[in-house]
Design an enzyme around this catalytic site. Structure first.
Site, short mmCIF file in Angstrom:
data_model
loop_
_atom_site.label_atom_id
_atom_site.label_comp_id
_atom_site.label_asym_id
_atom_site.label_seq_id
_atom_site.Cartn_x
_atom_site.Cartn_y
_atom_site.Cartn_z
N ASN A 1 0.84 -1.20 0.00
CA ASN A 1 0.00 0.00 0.00
C ASN A 1 0.87 1.25 0.00
OD1 ASN A 1 0.61 -0.92 2.62
ND2 ASN A 1 -1.22 -0.05 3.53
N GLU B 1 0.31 5.24 0.67
CA GLU B 1 -0.66 6.25 1.14
C GLU B 1 -0.26 7.64 0.67
OE1 GLU B 1 -0.99 5.49 5.37
OE2 GLU B 1 -2.24 3.71 4.96
N GLU C 1 -2.96 -4.76 -3.05
CA GLU C 1 -3.42 -5.65 -4.12
C GLU C 1 -3.56 -4.90 -5.44
OE1 GLU C 1 -4.68 -4.96 -1.15
OE2 GLU C 1 -6.39 -6.24 -0.74
N CYS D 1 -10.65 -3.47 -4.13
CA CYS D 1 -9.67 -4.41 -4.67
C CYS D 1 -10.36 -5.65 -5.22
CB CYS D 1 -8.65 -4.79 -3.60
SG CYS D 1 -7.52 -3.43 -3.23
N1 THU Z 1 -5.30 -1.70 2.60
C1 THU Z 1 -4.72 -2.46 1.61
O1 THU Z 1 -3.58 -2.23 1.20
N2 THU Z 1 -5.47 -3.48 1.11
C2 THU Z 1 -6.74 -3.79 1.49
O2 THU Z 1 -7.42 -4.52 0.82
C3 THU Z 1 -7.24 -3.22 2.75
C4 THU Z 1 -6.63 -1.91 3.12
C5 THU Z 1 -4.52 -0.57 3.11
C6 THU Z 1 -5.07 0.77 2.71
C7 THU Z 1 -4.51 1.67 3.77
O3 THU Z 1 -3.21 2.08 3.38
C8 THU Z 1 -4.40 0.76 5.00
O4 THU Z 1 -4.51 -0.56 4.53
C9 THU Z 1 -5.48 1.00 6.05
O5 THU Z 1 -6.73 0.95 5.47
#
Ligand code: THU
Length: 130
Positions: A42, A44, A55, A89
């Site tokens: 992820n 941000e 994902e 996702c």
């Molecule tokens: N997050 C993911 O990377 N994948 C998911 O399917 C669920 C959430 C991340 C997004 C954000 O950076 C952090 O988790 C908290 O929501």
């Protein structure tokens, strides 16, 4: 590659995650039909709506490299609960691989296995536009 090995590949991505806001790193490893593995984390952003999940990072890396069919995905986090893929996702993945196997792990590297059709029943995909 075994399921556990794909999960471990996803775990290597936790250190790459850029998560100054949530402090919740997520790692992903997406296996293409030819066996190639695309990893993701992820990423941000201070404009929160611009954050991207692990994902989807893996998916857009794969598609932008010309890979459009997939066999398995591993999603991992440092949480007690399994790190379930979010709805966006699931939808993005369904476009390319409704029969994808999804391995969802917790911080202890234990995982459960579902198909994407189980995680997104009655999904909207390309065939729905016919
Ligand atoms: N997050 C993911 O990377 N994948 C998911 O399917 C669920 C959430 C991340 C997004 C954000 O950076 C952090 O988790 C908290 O929501």
């Amino acid at each position: 590659m075994t399921d556990q090995e794909l999960v471990e590949k996803a775990f290597t991505m936790l250190e790459k995650a850029y998560v100054p806001y949530s402090r919740f790193p997520v790692g992903a490893a997406l296996e293409g039909a030819d066996g190639a593995v695309y990893t993701g984390c992820n990423v941000e952003n201070s404009a929160f709506g611009s954050c991207i999940c692990a994902e989807r990072t893996a998916l857009v890396k794969a598609v932008s490299e010309g890979c459009r069919s997939f066999r398995r995905l591993a999603v991992v986090g440092n949480s007690t609960d399994y790190c379930w893929p979010c709805g966006s996702c699931r939808q993005m993945l369904y476009e390319f691989a409704p029969d994808l196997e999804v391995l969802v792990a917790n911080k202890d590297h234990q995982f459960v296995k579902y198909t994407l059709r189980q995680l997104l029943p009655c999904g909207f995909g390309p065939e729905a536009m016919g």
